[in-house]
Scaffold this motif. Structure first.
Motif, PDB file in Angstrom:
ATOM      1  N   ILE A   1      43.100  34.426  52.862  1.00 62.95           N
ATOM      2  CA  ILE A   1      43.476  34.654  51.466  1.00 62.95           C
ATOM      3  C   ILE A   1      42.319  35.330  50.743  1.00 62.95           C
ATOM      4  O   ILE A   1      41.185  34.843  50.819  1.00 62.95           O
ATOM      5  N   PRO A   2      42.557  36.431  50.042  1.00 61.47           N
ATOM      6  CA  PRO A   2      41.484  37.078  49.280  1.00 61.47           C
ATOM      7  C   PRO A   2      40.908  36.118  48.233  1.00 61.47           C
ATOM      8  O   PRO A   2      41.654  35.370  47.595  1.00 61.47           O
ATOM      9  N   SER A   3      39.595  36.135  48.043  1.00 63.82           N
ATOM     10  CA  SER A   3      38.948  35.149  47.169  1.00 63.82           C
ATOM     11  C   SER A   3      39.490  35.153  45.733  1.00 63.82           C
ATOM     12  O   SER A   3      39.697  34.068  45.166  1.00 63.82           O
ATOM     13  N   PRO A   4      39.741  36.313  45.091  1.00 66.96           N
ATOM     14  CA  PRO A   4      40.254  36.219  43.719  1.00 66.96           C
ATOM     15  C   PRO A   4      41.667  35.654  43.647  1.00 66.96           C
ATOM     16  O   PRO A   4      42.038  35.026  42.647  1.00 66.96           O
ATOM     17  N   ILE A   5      42.459  35.836  44.709  1.00 69.27           N
ATOM     18  CA  ILE A   5      43.801  35.246  44.746  1.00 69.27           C
ATOM     19  C   ILE A   5      43.684  33.727  44.879  1.00 69.27           C
ATOM     20  O   ILE A   5      44.390  32.962  44.212  1.00 69.27           O
ATOM     21  N   ALA A   6      42.769  33.276  45.745  1.00 70.52           N
ATOM     22  CA  ALA A   6      42.552  31.836  45.907  1.00 70.52           C
ATOM     23  C   ALA A   6      42.069  31.225  44.592  1.00 70.52           C
ATOM     24  O   ALA A   6      42.558  30.178  44.157  1.00 70.52           O
ATOM     25  N   ALA A   7      41.121  31.879  43.927  1.00 69.03           N
ATOM     26  CA  ALA A   7      40.598  31.362  42.659  1.00 69.03           C
ATOM     27  C   ALA A   7      41.682  31.302  41.588  1.00 69.03           C
ATOM     28  O   ALA A   7      41.711  30.389  40.766  1.00 69.03           O
ATOM     29  N   SER A   8      42.591  32.266  41.622  1.00 70.29           N
ATOM     30  CA  SER A   8      43.652  32.312  40.597  1.00 70.29           C
ATOM     31  C   SER A   8      44.600  31.119  40.703  1.00 70.29           C
ATOM     32  O   SER A   8      45.235  30.742  39.717  1.00 70.29           O
ATOM     33  N   MET A   9      44.673  30.514  41.879  1.00 67.95           N
ATOM     34  CA  MET A   9      45.600  29.401  42.085  1.00 67.95           C
ATOM     35  C   MET A   9      45.200  28.163  41.289  1.00 67.95           C
ATOM     36  O   MET A   9      46.037  27.296  41.031  1.00 67.95           O
ATOM     37  N   VAL A  10      43.930  28.071  40.915  1.00 68.84           N
ATOM     38  CA  VAL A  10      43.463  26.892  40.168  1.00 68.84           C
ATOM     39  C   VAL A  10      42.903  27.233  38.795  1.00 68.84           C
ATOM     40  O   VAL A  10      42.547  26.325  38.036  1.00 68.84           O
ATOM     41  N   THR A  11      42.786  28.511  38.460  1.00 69.43           N
ATOM     42  CA  THR A  11      42.192  28.872  37.163  1.00 69.43           C
ATOM     43  C   THR A  11      43.157  29.603  36.233  1.00 69.43           C
ATOM     44  O   THR A  11      42.892  29.681  35.035  1.00 69.43           O
ATOM     45  N   LEU A  12      44.244  30.156  36.764  1.00 67.50           N
ATOM     46  CA  LEU A  12      45.182  30.904  35.932  1.00 67.50           C
ATOM     47  C   LEU A  12      46.520  30.180  35.848  1.00 67.50           C
ATOM     48  O   LEU A  12      47.022  29.659  36.852  1.00 67.50           O
ATOM     49  N   SER A  13      47.099  30.171  34.667  1.00 66.11           N
ATOM     50  CA  SER A  13      48.444  29.620  34.497  1.00 66.11           C
ATOM     51  C   SER A  13      49.469  30.717  34.733  1.00 66.11           C
ATOM     52  O   SER A  13      49.142  31.918  34.708  1.00 66.11           O
ATOM     53  N   LYS A  14      50.717  30.325  34.932  1.00 68.04           N
ATOM     54  CA  LYS A  14      51.776  31.311  35.120  1.00 68.04           C
ATOM     55  C   LYS A  14      51.945  32.162  33.869  1.00 68.04           C
ATOM     56  O   LYS A  14      52.242  33.356  33.959  1.00 68.04           O
ATOM     57  N   VAL A  15      51.739  31.554  32.695  1.00 75.78           N
ATOM     58  CA  VAL A  15      51.847  32.300  31.433  1.00 75.78           C
ATOM     59  C   VAL A  15      50.832  33.436  31.402  1.00 75.78           C
ATOM     60  O   VAL A  15      51.165  34.569  31.016  1.00 75.78           O
ATOM     61  N   GLN A  16      49.597  33.155  31.819  1.00 73.66           N
ATOM     62  CA  GLN A  16      48.565  34.192  31.847  1.00 73.66           C
ATOM     63  C   GLN A  16      48.919  35.300  32.828  1.00 73.66           C
ATOM     64  O   GLN A  16      48.760  36.488  32.530  1.00 73.66           O
ATOM     65  N   LYS A  17      49.399  34.908  34.012  1.00 73.23           N
ATOM     66  CA  LYS A  17      49.756  35.913  35.021  1.00 73.23           C
ATOM     67  C   LYS A  17      50.942  36.754  34.581  1.00 73.23           C
ATOM     68  O   LYS A  17      51.025  37.936  34.915  1.00 73.23           O
ATOM     69  N   MET A  18      51.870  36.161  33.870  1.00 73.62           N
ATOM     70  CA  MET A  18      53.027  36.911  33.378  1.00 73.62           C
ATOM     71  C   MET A  18      52.608  37.898  32.288  1.00 73.62           C
ATOM     72  O   MET A  18      53.018  39.063  32.280  1.00 73.62           O
ATOM     73  N   ALA A  19      51.787  37.438  31.341  1.00 77.95           N
ATOM     74  CA  ALA A  19      51.388  38.284  30.207  1.00 77.95           C
ATOM     75  C   ALA A  19      50.498  39.437  30.647  1.00 77.95           C
ATOM     76  O   ALA A  19      50.590  40.555  30.119  1.00 77.95           O
ATOM     77  N   GLY A  20      49.625  39.168  31.618  1.00 77.86           N
ATOM     78  CA  GLY A  20      48.689  40.184  32.094  1.00 77.86           C
ATOM     79  C   GLY A  20      47.254  39.765  31.883  1.00 77.86           C
ATOM     80  O   GLY A  20      46.846  39.450  30.763  1.00 77.86           O
ATOM     81  N   CYS A  21      46.486  39.699  32.958  1.00 80.69           N
ATOM     82  CA  CYS A  21      45.076  39.308  32.861  1.00 80.69           C
ATOM     83  C   CYS A  21      44.331  39.827  34.081  1.00 80.69           C
ATOM     84  O   CYS A  21      44.937  40.284  35.055  1.00 80.69           O
ATOM     85  N   VAL A  22      43.008  39.748  34.008  1.00 79.00           N
ATOM     86  CA  VAL A  22      42.168  40.079  35.156  1.00 79.00           C
ATOM     87  C   VAL A  22      41.272  38.890  35.442  1.00 79.00           C
ATOM     88  O   VAL A  22      40.660  38.330  34.531  1.00 79.00           O
ATOM     89  N   LEU A  23      41.241  38.466  36.693  1.00 75.59           N
ATOM     90  CA  LEU A  23      40.335  37.401  37.116  1.00 75.59           C
ATOM     91  C   LEU A  23      39.151  38.044  37.826  1.00 75.59           C
ATOM     92  O   LEU A  23      39.338  38.845  38.739  1.00 75.59           O
ATOM     93  N   ALA A  24      37.941  37.718  37.385  1.00 74.22           N
ATOM     94  CA  ALA A  24      36.730  38.247  38.008  1.00 74.22           C
ATOM     95  C   ALA A  24      35.962  37.103  38.654  1.00 74.22           C
ATOM     96  O   ALA A  24      35.566  36.164  37.967  1.00 74.22           O
ATOM     97  N   ASN A  25      35.795  37.166  39.960  1.00 73.19           N
ATOM     98  CA  ASN A  25      35.046  36.142  40.691  1.00 73.19           C
ATOM     99  C   ASN A  25      33.677  36.724  41.048  1.00 73.19           C
ATOM    100  O   ASN A  25      33.559  37.594  41.915  1.00 73.19           O
ATOM    101  N   ILE A  26      32.644  36.251  40.340  1.00 76.43           N
ATOM    102  CA  ILE A  26      31.293  36.793  40.519  1.00 76.43           C
ATOM    103  C   ILE A  26      30.560  35.972  41.564  1.00 76.43           C
ATOM    104  O   ILE A  26      30.197  34.812  41.325  1.00 76.43           O
ATOM    105  N   GLY A  27      30.369  36.563  42.716  1.00 74.25           N
ATOM    106  CA  GLY A  27      29.656  35.895  43.793  1.00 74.25           C
ATOM    107  C   GLY A  27      28.198  36.305  43.822  1.00 74.25           C
ATOM    108  O   GLY A  27      27.691  36.943  42.898  1.00 74.25           O
ATOM    109  N   SER A  28      27.524  35.962  44.909  1.00 75.21           N
ATOM    110  CA  SER A  28      26.105  36.279  45.037  1.00 75.21           C
ATOM    111  C   SER A  28      25.876  37.772  45.227  1.00 75.21           C
ATOM    112  O   SER A  28      25.023  38.374  44.570  1.00 75.21           O
ATOM    113  N   GLU A  29      26.668  38.379  46.126  1.00 77.88           N
ATOM    114  CA  GLU A  29      26.442  39.789  46.469  1.00 77.88           C
ATOM    115  C   GLU A  29      27.555  40.710  45.994  1.00 77.88           C
ATOM    116  O   GLU A  29      27.373  41.933  45.942  1.00 77.88           O
ATOM    117  N   THR A  30      28.712  40.142  45.664  1.00 75.85           N
ATOM    118  CA  THR A  30      29.857  40.972  45.265  1.00 75.85           C
ATOM    119  C   THR A  30      30.567  40.357  44.061  1.00 75.85           C
ATOM    120  O   THR A  30      30.428  39.168  43.786  1.00 75.85           O
TER     121      THR A  30
END
Length: 302
Positions: A101-130
């Motif tokens: 599973i791509p990391s931002p998709i995995a993170a979205s499962m616990v940080t984004l609500s369906k309302v946010q995903k429906m309306a439109g948003c960007v999730l940014a996962n800031i790691g150590s190198e990427t």
């Protein structure tokens, strides 16, 4: 990263009713037509839209009637060699791989609500190198992208700017240690690197035609999200609402805290649990079917 592909097929049935077979055919054709796909493997795919005889279909097209079925799908891909190396490293340590599973998709499962995903948003996962991002709209990830810049670059800049060790720079970045310089100078160093990061995100949103147009804004997660004032800088750079991700589904797992650095790990746990539930349901169906077959054979016996 993600790729979008289009394809079309003629509806196979004589009465022109679209079936799951037609849907699978057109989606398979989409996958075979992914641009710049050499040396890459599809991890996940999502249908974006269907058309029947040139008219957009709301929802799934099965059951509708028409002659020509068109589809547009987004495919999340990664380099095949990197995927194989990662899987081999995990397997060689005695751990089975159930899914990737791509990391931002995995993170979205616990940080984004369906309302946010429906309306439109960007999730940014800031790691150590990427920094990896996923852009959502109508509950679908429109785009996934990874940029070669992360929180370690901020640490390196602080070390160079203040002429200190990397360990000291890391402690200063996270607020554990006093920088020994004015806050203004430290903010200038941090803000310069974060601005580079948000410029890359802004440029990507511009390519998608979504810059400044995502009502649910940007949600920031990952180990690098703990940098002070990152929300206000993101808000200013992207002209979008901005907030740190909170682990809204963490309570389901009975896990302590809501540190967004753990978003990907928590999300993978949720995904793993869903895979196990699906396997349990499949086993139950197979068991029930097997029982019915055995019962049928017994009824045939004299």
């Amino acid at each position: 990263e993600s790729r979008i592909a289009d394809a079309s097929v003629a509806v196979s049935r004589a009465d022109q009713e679209v079936t799951e077979v037609d849907v699978k055919r057109v989606l398979d054709l989409c996958e075979s037509g992914i641009p710049d796909h050499a040396n890459r493997t599809v991890i996940q795919s999502y249908p974006l839209a269907f058309k029947l005889d040139g008219k957009k279909v709301l929802g799934r097209p099965t059951g509708f009637k028409g002659g020509k079925l068109e589809a547009r799908s987004v495919f999340i891909t990664c380099l095949t060699q990197h995927l194989n190396d990662l899987e081999n490293a995990v397997i060689s340590n005695g751990v089975a791989v159930d899914d990737v599973i791509p990391s931002p998709i995995a993170a979205s499962m616990v940080t984004l609500s369906k309302v946010q995903k429906m309306a439109g948003c960007v999730l940014a996962n800031i790691g150590s190198e990427t920094t990896s991002i996923a852009v959502f709209e109508e509950d679908i990830p429109l785009s996934v992208r990874v940029f070669p810049i992360g929180s370690r670059d901020i640490t390196n800049d602080i070390a160079l700017g203040l002429k200190i060790s990397l360990d000291e720079a890391e402690r200063i970045k996270t607020g554990i240690e006093d920088p020994g310089v004015t806050r203004k100078k430290l903010d200038e160093i941090i803000d310069a690197r974060l601005s580079d990061m948000f410029e890359l995100i802004e440029a990507h949103l511009k390519k998608l035609g979504r810059n400044g147009l995502l009502p649910a804004g940007i949600v920031i997660t990952g180990g690098g999200s703990g940098v002070p004032d990152i929300e206000s800088l993101a808000r200013k750079a992207l002209r979008l609402p901005a907030r740190l991700g909170t682990l809204e589904n963490g309570a389901m797992l009975k896990m302590p805290g809501s540190d967004p650095a753990w978003a990907v790990a928590y999300g993978l746990t949720i995904a793993g649990r869903e895979i196990q539930s699906e396997e349990s349901r499949t086993s139950q169906i197979i068991g029930n079917t097997k029982g019915q077959i055995v019962k049928w054979f017994r009824e045939l016996l004299p």
